[in-house]
Every structure is written in C-alpha cells, then in structure tokens.
Design a protein around this motif. Structure first.
Motif, PDB file in Angstrom:
ATOM      1  N   ALA A 445       0.896  -1.319  -0.066  1.00 33.65           N
ATOM      2  CA  ALA A 445       0.222  -0.030  -0.094  1.00 33.65           C
ATOM      3  C   ALA A 445       0.897   1.275   0.025  1.00 33.65           C
ATOM      4  N   ILE A 446       2.048   1.251   0.783  1.00 31.24           N
ATOM      5  CA  ILE A 446       2.824   2.220   0.828  1.00 31.24           C
ATOM      6  C   ILE A 446       3.455   2.727  -0.526  1.00 31.24           C
ATOM      7  N   ARG A 447       3.983   1.403  -1.075  1.00 35.93           N
ATOM      8  CA  ARG A 447       4.459   1.818  -2.528  1.00 35.93           C
ATOM      9  C   ARG A 447       3.745   2.306  -3.592  1.00 35.93           C
ATOM     10  N   TYR A 448       2.196   1.827  -3.542  1.00 33.29           N
ATOM     11  CA  TYR A 448       1.208   2.422  -4.193  1.00 33.29           C
ATOM     12  C   TYR A 448       1.251   4.004  -3.985  1.00 33.29           C
ATOM     13  N   ALA A 449       1.305   4.306  -2.808  1.00 32.13           N
ATOM     14  CA  ALA A 449       0.975   5.758  -2.387  1.00 32.13           C
ATOM     15  C   ALA A 449       2.049   6.546  -2.743  1.00 32.13           C
ATOM     16  N   GLY A 450       3.306   5.956  -2.540  1.00 27.40           N
ATOM     17  CA  GLY A 450       4.357   6.956  -2.855  1.00 27.40           C
ATOM     18  C   GLY A 450       4.260   8.159  -1.920  1.00 27.40           C
ATOM     19  N   ASP A 451       4.519   9.312  -2.366  1.00 25.66           N
ATOM     20  CA  ASP A 451       4.622  10.368  -1.746  1.00 25.66           C
ATOM     21  C   ASP A 451       3.230  10.829  -0.796  1.00 25.66           C
ATOM     22  N   LYS A 452       2.041  10.310  -1.402  1.00 25.24           N
ATOM     23  CA  LYS A 452       0.764  10.479  -0.878  1.00 25.24           C
ATOM     24  C   LYS A 452       0.733   9.742   0.529  1.00 25.24           C
ATOM     25  N   ALA A 453       1.480   8.776   0.939  1.00 26.84           N
ATOM     26  CA  ALA A 453       1.538   8.124   2.374  1.00 26.84           C
ATOM     27  C   ALA A 453       1.699   9.031   3.194  1.00 26.84           C
TER      28      ALA A 453
END
Length: 514
Positions: A445-453
């Motif tokens: 999930a963090i990898r998908y979010a990138g900076d949006k995490a």
C-alpha cells in the motif's frame, strides 16, 4: 388407437398453436380449467378432464387430475403386455403427450403484499405429480414443461416419432423444473416461519441469466445464474445499455465494485474503481465528477481495463473523463443522454444501468462459496463497526482524521485479506490486498501511495499480531490507524503508536474477506 395429449398450463405462451398442430396430427386433446377454455375459444376440440376420469372436479379445482384414469394412462409401459391388458380391461386410454407448467408460485411470492394464504394456494399438486409420472415413463410419453420445446416436439412428431434422446432430455428437464419449484417453496416457507437459515439439508434454486463464452479462463466453461427474489440492488437486476456480453470475470469484478459502493450509500457522490475484485481507487466528492477524479488519481495505472461503479447519474463532464481510458464496465444509476452518447462511441465498453446500485444489502442475506466437494454458507457481512469505537492511544484522532479513518474502514472491509488501505482527502492513496502477511500488505500500500503516504491514515481488516506495521507506518508519515484490535500483543502496537504520536482506534469488528 387414437393418440391422446393432456395439456394444462399456467403459462399459455404458444399453447394454442401447439394444441392445433397436435389436433392436425390426429391427437385427442384433453385439458382442464382455464387451458380448456382458451383452446375452445380458439376453435380446438377439447375433451374435458372429467370426461376422462368420470369424476367431477372438486374442492375448488384442487382435485381434478389425481385419478387412475389419468395416471395409469401416463404410467403404463407400452412394451409391457400386462400393463396394456390392464388398461384395456379398465377402459383407460394411454396418454402419449403431457404438456404442463405449474401454478405460478414464483410470480405470486414476488408480488408486493402477497399473503401466506395466496402463496399456499399457488402450490401446485396435480401438475408435479403428472409431469413426474410422465418423466418416469419417458420412453413412451413426451413431457413438456417449457413452451420453448413445443416446436421441436411438433417437428419430431411430424417426422414420425420423437427420438429417445429428445424424450430423455425432456424428462430430465422435468426433474430440474420440479426440484427448483420445490426448493423455492421450501425456502419461502422457511423464511415465513423465521427458521434457522442453515437447515440440515440445504436446497437452493437459481435461474440462468446467460451462458458464458468461457469461465475464469478460456479453457473453463461457465454460466451466470440469478437468485430468485425481489432484490433491485444486485448486478442480476442491472440493465445493460451498451457493449458486448459480460464475461465471468466482468460479473465477478463488477460485484466487487458494487459491494464497496454499497458501503458508502448515497449520502455523498462516490466512485469506485475495481480490478480483479479488489479496489484500485475509491473517492468521494461534492460532485460525481470530483468523486471519479479522486478515485482515478488513487491509482491511474491499475484503473486501466477496470470496472467503475458510481452512485450518481453520469453527466457529460464525468463521461468525458471516463472516456479517456479503456474501462471494461461502468455501472451507474443512469446516464444523461449526452453522456451515454459520448460513452457509447467506445465499442467495447459495457454500460450498465442499476438505479439501486448503492442500496445496502439486507442483513441476513446468505453468502456462499463453493469448495470442491462442499459449500460454505454464511450471513453476508453487512455490519461495519462494533458496539463502539475505542480510542486506545494517548492521542485521539482529529475530526478530519476520524472522517478519513471511517472512509478507509469502509474500503478495507471489501478488500481481499490480508488487506491494508491508506486514505487521504476522501480518496484511497494506497491499497495492499490479498497478502499472506499484514506487513507485506502495508508495504504494498505504501509503495502504491508513494509521496501520498505522508499524512494519510491507515485501515487494517484484522488486528496487528506484532508492532511491525505501526513502526512501518510511522516511518512513512501515516498519522492515524483504525483496526479491530483483539491481539494478545495489542499493547505492543499501542505503545509503538504512542511513541510515534499516531492515533489509533479499535472497532471491535474484524472484516476478513477471502
């Protein structure tokens, strides 16, 4: 000897022409009640059932065909000399064709306001008895329960005689028909008395909607069946406005999209994008256009070739955005005329209209999963939260964080386990579905979010067995967490949250989805 046909149908589709052609082939037509009147009004000579039995219909028509003159005529084996001698001695004429469809029990119980007495009165007794008898003696009797079979029967009779293969197929169809009929009655009566939804013997009945070109993969056959009922919020109730036939995977994925959409209801415009039954983007907004953009921007890569479900009518502004990428299906309560015309220019997209698409499922609805050699049955997961939300950390979530936590919780509930969902600004920013451990789901999930995490909140469908998920969340700037709680190591996770300044809420409700 003149051949005899017994016709008694509730669904009178095609019965007049069928009877007329039987008459032309030299058959004596025997009939009852409303069927007899319909045939006589259309100029067909009819022998009344009482003329066959020598006994008047009685008990308001409840008893008319339950008589040896009928059943012996159906069940006598023509190849058995003793059977035929007994018929001759008793003065009974064999019955060679039986065309019967049953009292409309299904149509009755689907009517609004139907009473138990009305339902009971529409349970057929004589009909099932006759068609079962005819099917048992299939070598000698052609039995038809489906008007769609009239033409093939007439063609065979005109050719001289129905083939054994045709008569056997028709007989098998009878037992499919009566099994479904009895299952429908049984299930209806069980519901009326509030019986245990998990009986010792479970018999279900469904109606075929379509034959699939193939199943989940091209080498697998497949079909789609509809549950019998009045549900208006399921995919089976949707009207396809445009596009090629739905595939097995389309239906499965679209069902997943609707499951998520129902969590949000109709309070705010909501858009759901699904790929392989898992959400790749969910967003809400002030308009459906804004909601869709929020869902799209959650994961612009994965949405390609996916399915989008919307809880508002599609307007032109939203249609223009939807048309920019390839989508398999768009499901919505409706489409503005110009929006439909815009989207229908795309040949391969399926447009589905379902006015009640966001209506929640009824509590107590059964959910089933076939396993090899058996069937798993449970109540559908319609509960969202436990008795109360419990803040377990020193810092409570802010009002905005709580709003985003509940948003994420609705999404993670319908994501395959183990599942983690990250959300921010009323949209998912990262989804980690279907992993064998929870920390891997979070990492995904963090990898998908990138900076949006950074600044997002996190939802987990089940408790954290260790503090590793909290530690990873803190590392990437996640500010608040919602999870069921209930681990023997809950204190480890709570402590890690307190050290990182993360707010955490327990729901008391787990949402595994496999």
């Amino acid at each position: 000897m003149k051949k005899r046909a017994l016709l008694s149908v509730s669904d009178k589709t095609g019965i007049v022409e069928f009877a007329r052609q039987l008459e032309e082939l030299g058959y004596e037509v025997v009939s009852t009640g409303g069927t007899a009147r319909t045939l006589q009004e259309n100029g067909i000579a009819v022998t009344g059932i009482s003329d066959v039995t020598g006994f008047p219909e009685c008990l308001d028509g409840r008893v008319k065909t339950l008589h040896p003159a009928v059943h012996a005529g159906i069940l006598a084996m023509r190849s058995n000399p003793e059977h035929m001698a007994q018929l001759e001695k008793l003065g009974i004429t064999p019955i060679d064709v039986v065309a019967i469809n049953l009292y409309p029990f299904k149509q009755t119980i689907l009517k609004d306001g139907v009473t138990l007495e009305e339902a009971i009165e529409n349970i057929d007794i004589g009909g099932p008895t006759m068609i079962r008898a005819a099917a048992k003696n299939w070598q000698d009797v052609a039995v038809i329960v489906d008007p769609a079979d009239y033409d093939s029967v007439i063609e065979g009779l005109k050719a001289g005689e129905l083939s054994r293969e045709t008569k056997f197929r028709l007989a098998a169809k009878v037992f499919e028909h009566t099994a479904a009929y009895d299952a429908l009655i049984s299930n209806y009566l069980r519901k009326q008395m509030g019986a245990d939804p998990f009986p010792e013997e479970l018999t279900l009945t469904f109606e075929k909607v379509q034959q699939m070109r193939y199943g989940e993969n091209p080498h697998q056959n497949g079909a789609f069946y509809r549950e019998i009922g009045k549900a208006t919020n399921t995919l089976a109730a949707a009207k396809q406005l445009h596009g090629k036939e739905l595939s097995y995977n389309n239906i499965n994925d679209a069902n997943g999209a609707l499951d998520i959409l129902k969590e949000f209801g109709t309070e705010k415009p909501c858009a759901v994008a699904v790929k392989h039954t898992n959400p790749c983007g969910v967003g809400i907004g002030e308009t459906i256009h804004e909601a869709y953009l929020n869902a799209y921007n959650s994961d612009p890569v994965s949405i390609y070739g996916g399915i989008v479900a919307l809880n508002r009518k599609v307007d032109m502004e939203t249609a223009e955005e939807l048309a920019k990428i390839f989508l398999e299906i768009i499901i919505a309560p409706g489409f503005d005329e110009d929006a439909y015309e815009r989207l229908a220019k795309k040949k391969n997209i399926r447009l589905m209209e379902l006015p009640d698409c966001a209506k929640p499922n009824e509590p107590g609805t059964l959910d089933m999963k076939k396993v090899v050699g058996g069937l798993l049955v449970q109540e559908l997961d319609t509960k969202l939260l436990g008795d109360e939300l419990k803040v377990v950390t020193k810092r409570a979530p802010s009002e905005e964080e709580m709003e985003q936590l509940l948003f994420a919780w609705k999404v993670v509930k319908q994501t395959k386990s183990n599942a983690i969902v990250l959300a921010k600004d009323s949209a998912t920013v990262g989804v980690g579905p279907g992993q064998t451990n929870r920390v891997t789901a979070l990492d995904l999930a963090i990898r998908y979010a990138g900076d949006k995490a950074e600044g997002s909140v996190m939802a987990s469908d089940a408790f954290f067995p260790f503090s590793d998920c909290v530690e990873l969340a803190a590392k990437h700037g996640i500010t608040a967490i919602i999870q069921p709680g209930g681990s023997i190591r809950d204190e480890d996770s709570i402590k890690a949250c307190d050290e990182a300044g993360i707010a955490m809420v327990f729901t008391g409700t787990r949402h595994f989805k496999h």
